[in-house]
Write a protein that holds these residues in place. Structure first.
Motif, PDB file in Angstrom:
ATOM      1  N   ARG A 135       0.395  -1.096   0.291  1.00  0.00           N
ATOM      2  CA  ARG A 135       0.032  -0.350  -0.045  1.00  0.00           C
ATOM      3  C   ARG A 135       0.790   1.082   0.114  1.00  0.00           C
ATOM      4  O   ARG A 135       0.237   2.370  -0.297  1.00  0.00           O
ATOM      5  N   GLY A 136       2.615   1.501   0.207  1.00  0.00           N
ATOM      6  CA  GLY A 136       2.827   2.027   0.608  1.00  0.00           C
ATOM      7  C   GLY A 136       2.962   3.415  -0.715  1.00  0.00           C
ATOM      8  O   GLY A 136       2.238   4.759  -0.377  1.00  0.00           O
ATOM      9  N   LEU A 137       2.597   3.223  -1.820  1.00  0.00           N
ATOM     10  CA  LEU A 137       3.038   4.286  -3.630  1.00  0.00           C
ATOM     11  C   LEU A 137       1.719   3.916  -3.622  1.00  0.00           C
ATOM     12  O   LEU A 137       1.078   5.473  -3.657  1.00  0.00           O
ATOM     13  N   PHE A 138       0.366   3.805  -2.988  1.00  0.00           N
ATOM     14  CA  PHE A 138      -0.688   3.627  -2.824  1.00  0.00           C
ATOM     15  C   PHE A 138      -1.168   5.154  -1.830  1.00  0.00           C
ATOM     16  O   PHE A 138      -1.632   6.199  -2.469  1.00  0.00           O
ATOM     17  N   LEU A 139      -0.353   5.567  -0.818  1.00  0.00           N
ATOM     18  CA  LEU A 139      -0.808   6.126  -0.061  1.00  0.00           C
ATOM     19  C   LEU A 139      -0.037   7.556  -0.140  1.00  0.00           C
ATOM     20  O   LEU A 139      -0.571   8.670  -0.334  1.00  0.00           O
ATOM     21  N   VAL A 140       1.207   7.125  -1.396  1.00  0.00           N
ATOM     22  CA  VAL A 140       1.615   8.589  -1.829  1.00  0.00           C
ATOM     23  C   VAL A 140       1.171   9.219  -2.685  1.00  0.00           C
ATOM     24  O   VAL A 140       0.572  10.167  -3.276  1.00  0.00           O
ATOM     25  N   ASP A 141       0.276   7.718  -3.531  1.00  0.00           N
ATOM     26  CA  ASP A 141      -0.150   8.589  -4.731  1.00  0.00           C
ATOM     27  C   ASP A 141      -1.704   9.392  -4.005  1.00  0.00           C
ATOM     28  O   ASP A 141      -2.131  10.579  -4.965  1.00  0.00           O
ATOM     29  N   LYS A 142      -1.964   9.152  -2.922  1.00  0.00           N
ATOM     30  CA  LYS A 142      -3.420   9.500  -2.264  1.00  0.00           C
ATOM     31  C   LYS A 142      -3.418  11.287  -1.482  1.00  0.00           C
ATOM     32  O   LYS A 142      -4.169  11.767  -1.436  1.00  0.00           O
ATOM     33  N   LEU A 143      -2.115  10.701  -0.727  1.00  0.00           N
ATOM     34  CA  LEU A 143      -2.013  11.792  -0.191  1.00  0.00           C
ATOM     35  C   LEU A 143      -1.062  13.029  -0.801  1.00  0.00           C
ATOM     36  O   LEU A 143      -1.400  13.958   0.262  1.00  0.00           O
ATOM     37  N   SER A 144      -0.354  12.595  -1.320  1.00  0.00           N
ATOM     38  CA  SER A 144       0.718  13.879  -2.273  1.00  0.00           C
ATOM     39  C   SER A 144      -0.831  14.136  -3.076  1.00  0.00           C
ATOM     40  O   SER A 144      -0.558  14.137  -3.967  1.00  0.00           O
ATOM     41  N   ASP A 145      -0.205  15.776  -3.926  1.00  0.00           N
ATOM     42  CA  ASP A 145      -0.176  16.126  -4.986  1.00  0.00           C
ATOM     43  C   ASP A 145       0.418  16.012  -6.089  1.00  0.00           C
ATOM     44  O   ASP A 145      -0.355  15.783  -7.261  1.00  0.00           O
ATOM     45  N   ARG A 146       1.349  15.738  -5.654  1.00  0.00           N
ATOM     46  CA  ARG A 146       2.479  14.918  -7.042  1.00  0.00           C
ATOM     47  C   ARG A 146       3.165  13.849  -7.040  1.00  0.00           C
ATOM     48  O   ARG A 146       3.688  14.184  -6.166  1.00  0.00           O
ATOM     49  N   TRP A 147       3.167  13.155  -7.295  1.00  0.00           N
ATOM     50  CA  TRP A 147       5.340  12.364  -6.787  1.00  0.00           C
ATOM     51  C   TRP A 147       5.453  11.998  -8.548  1.00  0.00           C
ATOM     52  O   TRP A 147       4.816  11.524  -9.444  1.00  0.00           O
ATOM     53  N   GLY A 148       6.628  11.445  -8.111  1.00  0.00           N
ATOM     54  CA  GLY A 148       7.291  10.436  -9.420  1.00  0.00           C
ATOM     55  C   GLY A 148       8.671  10.360  -8.637  1.00  0.00           C
ATOM     56  O   GLY A 148       9.179   9.992  -7.966  1.00  0.00           O
ATOM     57  N   VAL A 149       9.640   9.981  -9.904  1.00  0.00           N
ATOM     58  CA  VAL A 149      11.018   9.157 -10.366  1.00  0.00           C
ATOM     59  C   VAL A 149      11.667   9.274 -11.255  1.00  0.00           C
ATOM     60  O   VAL A 149      11.178  10.283 -12.279  1.00  0.00           O
ATOM     61  N   ASP A 150      12.986   9.930 -10.384  1.00  0.00           N
ATOM     62  CA  ASP A 150      13.634  10.824 -11.624  1.00  0.00           C
ATOM     63  C   ASP A 150      15.009   9.931 -11.975  1.00  0.00           C
ATOM     64  O   ASP A 150      15.446   9.862 -10.686  1.00  0.00           O
ATOM     65  N   LEU A 151      15.693   9.498 -12.745  1.00  0.00           N
ATOM     66  CA  LEU A 151      16.360   8.417 -12.661  1.00  0.00           C
ATOM     67  C   LEU A 151      18.021   9.008 -12.559  1.00  0.00           C
ATOM     68  O   LEU A 151      17.156  10.359 -13.712  1.00  0.00           O
ATOM     69  N   LEU A 152      18.918   8.334 -12.128  1.00  0.00           N
ATOM     70  CA  LEU A 152      20.527   9.068 -12.995  1.00  0.00           C
ATOM     71  C   LEU A 152      21.327   8.378 -13.277  1.00  0.00           C
ATOM     72  O   LEU A 152      20.742   7.457 -12.690  1.00  0.00           O
ATOM     73  N   PRO A 153      22.479   8.391 -13.261  1.00  0.00           N
ATOM     74  CA  PRO A 153      23.526   7.636 -13.651  1.00  0.00           C
ATOM     75  C   PRO A 153      23.416   6.467 -13.146  1.00  0.00           C
ATOM     76  O   PRO A 153      24.039   6.025 -13.544  1.00  0.00           O
ATOM     77  N   CYS A 154      23.630   7.066 -11.869  1.00  0.00           N
ATOM     78  CA  CYS A 154      23.991   5.831 -11.029  1.00  0.00           C
ATOM     79  C   CYS A 154      22.631   5.500  -9.526  1.00  0.00           C
ATOM     80  O   CYS A 154      22.742   5.841  -8.573  1.00  0.00           O
ATOM     81  N   GLY A 155      21.569   5.602 -10.256  1.00  0.00           N
ATOM     82  CA  GLY A 155      20.307   4.971  -9.334  1.00  0.00           C
ATOM     83  C   GLY A 155      18.978   5.922  -9.343  1.00  0.00           C
ATOM     84  O   GLY A 155      19.127   6.466 -10.405  1.00  0.00           O
ATOM     85  N   LYS A 156      18.547   6.684  -8.160  1.00  0.00           N
ATOM     86  CA  LYS A 156      17.485   7.371  -8.681  1.00  0.00           C
ATOM     87  C   LYS A 156      16.680   7.745  -7.964  1.00  0.00           C
ATOM     88  O   LYS A 156      17.693   7.795  -6.060  1.00  0.00           O
ATOM     89  N   THR A 157      15.973   8.385  -8.104  1.00  0.00           N
ATOM     90  CA  THR A 157      15.322   9.871  -6.698  1.00  0.00           C
ATOM     91  C   THR A 157      13.521   9.709  -6.831  1.00  0.00           C
ATOM     92  O   THR A 157      12.886   9.881  -7.734  1.00  0.00           O
ATOM     93  N   THR A 158      13.118   9.255  -5.946  1.00  0.00           N
ATOM     94  CA  THR A 158      11.810   8.756  -5.757  1.00  0.00           C
ATOM     95  C   THR A 158      11.266  10.242  -5.007  1.00  0.00           C
ATOM     96  O   THR A 158      11.995  10.181  -3.838  1.00  0.00           O
TER      97      THR A 158
END
Length: 167
Positions: A135-158
């Motif tokens: 349910r983690g991302l479900f909660l993030v999707d419901k309680l935040s105004d927007r969310w996403g993931v930025d891919l980086l050369p070595c990893g990501k930022t959620t």
């Protein structure tokens, strides 16, 4: 019942009373976390990829949102819950030794970022009423105004963002 006549009334009054900022043990722990790890509103804070790091991330977020930025308790509660979900995903699913936490504030918004070295993308799964996990991302999707993931050369930022009142 004799002697208990006022109990229900005082409980109802306490439940309907507005929430007030009160210094508690949690506040002291949040301040200690800030001293130990640094201020995620000033620079990215590195935390070990362990389950107990979620508590440190929650305390850091609480301290910044409530004390430093002076935002309301509901915004702090939502930010703390959502940072816990992102940190939980970083700890459980990336195999990383550490992750980064960063909190940003700009006009009308707050942004919370969790950076890890994995390029595996989180996946928003359908949630059913009896599900006990996922349910983690479900909660993030419901309680935040927007969310996403930025891919980086070595990893990501959620990340997630929430609207915040002006200063």
């Amino acid at each position: 019942m004799a002697g208990l006549e006022g109990m229900d009334q005082s409980r109802r009054e306490a439940e309907s009373a507005p929430a007030r900022w009160v210094t508690t043990i949690d506040d002291e722990l949040a301040t200690k976390a800030l001293d130990l790890y640094g201020n995620p509103a000033a620079a990215e804070v590195r935390l070990l990829s362990r389950p107990e790091s979620a508590a440190a991330a929650r305390r850091l977020t609480q301290n910044v949102v409530l004390r430093q930025w002076g935002l309301g308790p509901q915004m702090a509660e939502h930010a703390v819950l959502l940072v816990s979900e992102l940190v939980g995903n970083a700890v459980r699913h990336t195999g990383a030794r550490a992750f980064g936490l960063r909190l940003l504030r700009r006009r009308g918004w707050i942004r919370v970022e969790v950076r890890d070295p994995s390029r595996g993308l989180p996946c928003l799964m359908p949630v059913h009423e009896l599900d006990v996990s996922g349910r983690g991302l479900f909660l993030v999707d419901k309680l935040s105004d927007r969310w996403g993931v930025d891919l980086l050369p070595c990893g990501k930022t959620t990340w997630f963002e929430m609207r915040a009142p002006e200063r």
